[in-house]
Motif scaffolding. Structure first.
Motif, PDB file in Angstrom:
ATOM      1  N   VAL A 153      88.376  46.425  42.525  1.00  0.00           N
ATOM      2  CA  VAL A 153      87.005  47.200  42.114  1.00  0.00           C
ATOM      3  C   VAL A 153      86.116  47.625  43.228  1.00  0.00           C
ATOM      4  N   LEU A 154      86.222  46.898  44.385  1.00  0.00           N
ATOM      5  CA  LEU A 154      85.123  47.058  45.348  1.00  0.00           C
ATOM      6  C   LEU A 154      85.785  48.070  46.228  1.00  0.00           C
ATOM      7  N   ASP A 155      84.982  48.544  47.038  1.00  0.00           N
ATOM      8  CA  ASP A 155      85.568  49.571  48.129  1.00  0.00           C
ATOM      9  C   ASP A 155      85.638  48.920  49.397  1.00  0.00           C
ATOM     10  N   VAL A 156      86.086  49.340  50.488  1.00  0.00           N
ATOM     11  CA  VAL A 156      86.386  48.719  51.762  1.00  0.00           C
ATOM     12  C   VAL A 156      85.281  47.791  52.376  1.00  0.00           C
ATOM     13  N   GLU A 157      84.168  48.673  52.275  1.00  0.00           N
ATOM     14  CA  GLU A 157      82.833  48.102  52.983  1.00  0.00           C
ATOM     15  C   GLU A 157      82.503  46.989  52.097  1.00  0.00           C
ATOM     16  N   GLN A 158      82.365  47.072  50.835  1.00  0.00           N
ATOM     17  CA  GLN A 158      82.121  45.811  50.106  1.00  0.00           C
ATOM     18  C   GLN A 158      83.084  44.567  50.388  1.00  0.00           C
ATOM     19  N   ARG A 159      84.326  45.051  50.323  1.00  0.00           N
ATOM     20  CA  ARG A 159      85.218  43.985  50.644  1.00  0.00           C
ATOM     21  C   ARG A 159      84.933  43.230  52.032  1.00  0.00           C
ATOM     22  N   LEU A 160      84.756  44.201  52.945  1.00  0.00           N
ATOM     23  CA  LEU A 160      84.422  43.631  54.275  1.00  0.00           C
ATOM     24  C   LEU A 160      83.120  42.645  54.471  1.00  0.00           C
ATOM     25  N   ALA A 161      82.246  43.368  53.710  1.00  0.00           N
ATOM     26  CA  ALA A 161      80.983  42.496  53.724  1.00  0.00           C
ATOM     27  C   ALA A 161      81.196  41.010  52.954  1.00  0.00           C
ATOM     28  N   LYS A 162      81.857  41.197  51.758  1.00  0.00           N
ATOM     29  CA  LYS A 162      82.050  39.847  51.124  1.00  0.00           C
ATOM     30  C   LYS A 162      82.794  38.985  51.955  1.00  0.00           C
ATOM     31  N   LEU A 192      92.213  42.823  53.557  1.00  0.00           N
ATOM     32  CA  LEU A 192      91.215  43.543  52.739  1.00  0.00           C
ATOM     33  C   LEU A 192      92.078  44.966  52.519  1.00  0.00           C
ATOM     34  N   GLY A 193      93.178  44.887  52.435  1.00  0.00           N
ATOM     35  CA  GLY A 193      93.913  46.329  51.783  1.00  0.00           C
ATOM     36  C   GLY A 193      93.291  47.605  52.317  1.00  0.00           C
ATOM     37  N   THR A 194      93.120  47.460  53.704  1.00  0.00           N
ATOM     38  CA  THR A 194      92.982  48.686  54.521  1.00  0.00           C
ATOM     39  C   THR A 194      93.721  48.810  55.876  1.00  0.00           C
ATOM     40  N   SER A 195      93.558  49.740  56.601  1.00  0.00           N
ATOM     41  CA  SER A 195      94.184  49.981  57.970  1.00  0.00           C
ATOM     42  C   SER A 195      93.001  49.338  59.110  1.00  0.00           C
ATOM     43  N   ARG A 201      86.561  51.324  62.537  1.00  0.00           N
ATOM     44  CA  ARG A 201      85.513  52.374  62.369  1.00  0.00           C
ATOM     45  C   ARG A 201      84.261  51.629  61.487  1.00  0.00           C
ATOM     46  N   LYS A 202      84.649  50.876  60.440  1.00  0.00           N
ATOM     47  CA  LYS A 202      83.523  50.244  59.698  1.00  0.00           C
ATOM     48  C   LYS A 202      82.859  49.431  60.460  1.00  0.00           C
ATOM     49  N   LEU A 203      83.096  48.454  61.379  1.00  0.00           N
ATOM     50  CA  LEU A 203      82.432  47.789  62.162  1.00  0.00           C
ATOM     51  C   LEU A 203      81.637  48.262  63.028  1.00  0.00           C
ATOM     52  N   ALA A 204      82.186  49.451  63.681  1.00  0.00           N
ATOM     53  CA  ALA A 204      81.512  50.078  64.540  1.00  0.00           C
ATOM     54  C   ALA A 204      80.173  50.882  64.015  1.00  0.00           C
ATOM     55  N   GLN A 205      80.261  51.314  62.643  1.00  0.00           N
ATOM     56  CA  GLN A 205      79.334  51.621  62.002  1.00  0.00           C
ATOM     57  C   GLN A 205      77.874  50.537  61.645  1.00  0.00           C
ATOM     58  N   TRP A 206      78.376  49.462  61.505  1.00  0.00           N
ATOM     59  CA  TRP A 206      77.590  48.506  61.230  1.00  0.00           C
ATOM     60  C   TRP A 206      76.915  48.185  62.595  1.00  0.00           C
ATOM     61  N   VAL A 207      77.385  47.998  63.720  1.00  0.00           N
ATOM     62  CA  VAL A 207      76.685  47.723  64.672  1.00  0.00           C
ATOM     63  C   VAL A 207      75.952  49.102  65.261  1.00  0.00           C
ATOM     64  N   ARG A 229      73.385  42.465  50.396  1.00  0.00           N
ATOM     65  CA  ARG A 229      73.509  43.835  49.489  1.00  0.00           C
ATOM     66  C   ARG A 229      74.584  44.510  49.592  1.00  0.00           C
ATOM     67  N   LEU A 230      75.053  44.816  50.700  1.00  0.00           N
ATOM     68  CA  LEU A 230      76.516  45.684  50.936  1.00  0.00           C
ATOM     69  C   LEU A 230      77.497  44.753  50.001  1.00  0.00           C
ATOM     70  N   SER A 231      77.686  43.464  50.206  1.00  0.00           N
ATOM     71  CA  SER A 231      78.532  42.815  49.559  1.00  0.00           C
ATOM     72  C   SER A 231      78.495  43.182  48.010  1.00  0.00           C
ATOM     73  N   ARG A 232      77.359  43.267  47.668  1.00  0.00           N
ATOM     74  CA  ARG A 232      77.262  43.600  46.169  1.00  0.00           C
ATOM     75  C   ARG A 232      77.238  44.954  45.654  1.00  0.00           C
ATOM     76  N   GLY A 233      77.357  45.650  46.953  1.00  0.00           N
ATOM     77  CA  GLY A 233      77.505  47.338  46.446  1.00  0.00           C
ATOM     78  C   GLY A 233      76.211  47.915  46.547  1.00  0.00           C
ATOM     79  N   TYR A 234      75.260  47.674  47.258  1.00  0.00           N
ATOM     80  CA  TYR A 234      73.952  48.084  47.338  1.00  0.00           C
ATOM     81  C   TYR A 234      73.941  48.408  48.593  1.00  0.00           C
ATOM     82  N   LYS A 235      73.413  49.945  48.996  1.00  0.00           N
ATOM     83  CA  LYS A 235      73.287  50.171  50.408  1.00  0.00           C
ATOM     84  C   LYS A 235      72.006  49.721  51.013  1.00  0.00           C
TER      85      LYS A 235
END
Length: 235
Positions: A153-162, A192-195, A201-207, A229-235
């Protein structure tokens, strides 16, 4: 795997602080520790392999271990990471079956091994310990179900935050402490089911956004509320 011949007193003290065994009295702990030992693992060394016959219960004392299965097509699927205090191997042991997955150290690690010949009689004669085993099994099944849902269900960002929130939710930690990634990006991205590139790239964006800072595999959570919030799907 190197075995440590530490005294029974050291083992008894360690087992006393494991949540699974906190209902035991000193004599029960002494009996349990008499058939237990610490073992040191190098990175990449297996505690046990998928298909091996279960003969013991393991508790991770230090380091990190990955739990994974090999599919019929030969692809590795990482099910979860284990942290100090986590018990594993109990499902196959209780059912006298083969291990359904492999447990492998992803960093230098120390595990405590308790023989099935020691733990099973205690379970039969101690209702409190049996109840704790049932609770531990229920928690693991719930976590497995939640992670399966997250992957679907969740996208990569949510899965990483979780995943980061889960790392911080281990005993003795809080959201203001550092998170040490339990494995290399190759293993984390597979779970996480990604590359690895997408993960980096996602970690760099969070930095850049000021949510985290990074140094090698250590992540400092700068904005824990936003991470939740990101882990729950909120920005």
């Amino acid at each position: 795997m190197q075995q440590c011949d530490r005294c029974s007193k050291c083992l008894t003290s360690f087992l006393h602080h494991v949540p699974l065994f906190q209902s035991l009295d000193q004599e029960e702990l002494r009996l349990l520790s008499s058939d237990a030992n610490f073992r040191f693992l190098d990175k990449g060394e297996a505690v046990f392999r998928q298909g091996g016959q279960a003969d013991a219960l393991f508790i991770l004392a230090d380091g990190a271990v990955k739990f994974s299965r090999i599919s019929n097509a030969g692809k590795e699927h990482i099910l979860r990471f284990l942290y100090p205090g986590d018990a594993f191997g109990q499902f196959a042991l209780l059912q006298e079956k083969q291990y359904y997955a492999s447990a492998e150290a992803v960093s230098p690690a120390v595990v405590c091994r308790i023989s099935g010949e020691s733990i099973l009689p205690l379970l039969e004669g101690n209702s409190r310990l049996s109840y704790r085993f049932l609770l531990a099994a229920a928690r693991q099944l719930q976590q497995a179900d939640e992670w399966a849902d997250a992957l679907n269900v969740l996208d990569v960002e949510q899965r990483l935050a979780k995943l980061l929130v889960h790392c911080q939710d281990k005993p003795g930690t809080c959201l203001s402490t550092d998170v040490v990634l339990p494995a290399a990006k190759k293993d984390l991205s597979a779970m996480l089911g990604t590359s690895p590139e997408t993960l980096s790239r996602k970690l760099a964006q969070w930095v850049q956004a000021g949510i985290i800072s990074m140094r090698h595999r250590t992540i400092k959570i700068l904005d824990p509320e936003r991470l939740v919030r990101l882990s729950r799907g909120y920005k």
